[in-house]
Design a protein around this motif. Structure first.
Motif: not given
Length: 266
Positions: A33-36, A60-65, A68-69, A75-76
């Motif tokens: 929610d904080a990122v949103a 990126h796959g880990q973040l989505t799992e 996170f949207a 991703v850097f």
């Protein structure tokens, strides 16, 4: 605690990931929610990591799992920085890296002579012969590159030795100093800013993370403002006297959107 942030409007936030957004294989409470909430403020976002064993696609796959949207281009990692440098310098590269990275990192070659040696997290295939080959290539004139230079990383149950120990061994053995591509190298943060068109305005970038030695130090050296969260490595580093140098300190990522809003109202 550092001084409150004042001055230039925040146009972009460079967010550390592990210890700041997630830990132990799950998002930290309220982090999604904080990122949103940051997106609702209209600031640019980049998700910065020193992870040097995985491709950007897998990160990126880990973040989505974790919920996170995030877009892949947000991703850097040091792998991005390494790819750009190696291609620009038309390198012939010896990769002391994971099997996952070696298959995707540009300019890696099975044969020399080598112009560059890239060192990353290679615990899945590290042995004396590979370390000795990297040593020989640097002694023969190859430039030594470190994807990152961390001392340790945290996992459930215990901490683990990080890439910096291998880098230190090669530096000691060869007498050469490594060029660090990930955090805290200022160029890493500058590349992330440039990817959003903010390279000439570093003061408009806010670097947020749990690590005083990489996130805070690197952000300051890049001319950016910094926020340290009291999660992840913060407690360890506070005990070692390393904290207290960020421009601001917050309890966790849930407080960040309110801080950015306050800064941008001034």
């Amino acid at each position: 605690m550092g001084t409150p942030l004042r001055g230039t409007r925040v146009g972009a936030v460079l967010l550390d990931m592990e210890g700041t957004l997630y830990a132990n294989g799950a998002a930290l409470p309220g982090a999604v929610d904080a990122v949103a909430a940051l997106r609702e403020l209209g600031v640019g976002l980049r998700f910065l990591t020193n992870t040097d064993s995985l491709t950007v696609e897998r990160v990126h796959g880990q973040l989505t799992e974790y919920g996170f949207a995030v877009r892949p281009d947000e991703v850097f990692s040091p792998v991005v920085a390494a790819g750009r440098l190696l291609e620009d310098e038309k390198a012939v590269t010896y990769g002391l890296v994971s099997a996952d990275l070696e298959s995707t990192l540009p300019t890696v070659s099975a044969t020399g002579p080598y112009t560059h040696v890239v060192v990353g997290d290679c615990r899945d295939r590290l042995d004396y012969a590979r370390l000795d080959d990297a040593f020989g290539a640097v002694r023969a004139g190859a430039k030594l590159l470190a994807l990152q230079n961390g001392r340790y990383f945290k996992r459930p149950g215990r901490d683990h030795i990080d890439t910096g120990a291998l880098v230190a061994a090669l530096e000691y053995a060869t007498g050469e100093s490594a060029q660090v591509l990930g955090k805290p190298a200022p160029a890493f943060f500058q590349l992330a800013a440039e990817s959003m068109g903010l390279g000439a305005r570093p003061a408009g970038c806010l670097v947020v993370g749990d690590d005083a030695t990489t996130d805070v130090r690197g952000g300051h050296d890049a001319g950016m403002r910094t926020v340290q969260v009291r999660t992840g490595k913060w407690a360890d580093q506070r005990a070692d006297g390393l904290t207290g140098h960020a421009d601001h300190e917050i309890g966790d990522i849930r407080e960040l959107a309110a801080l950015v809003s306050e800064v941008n109202r001034e």
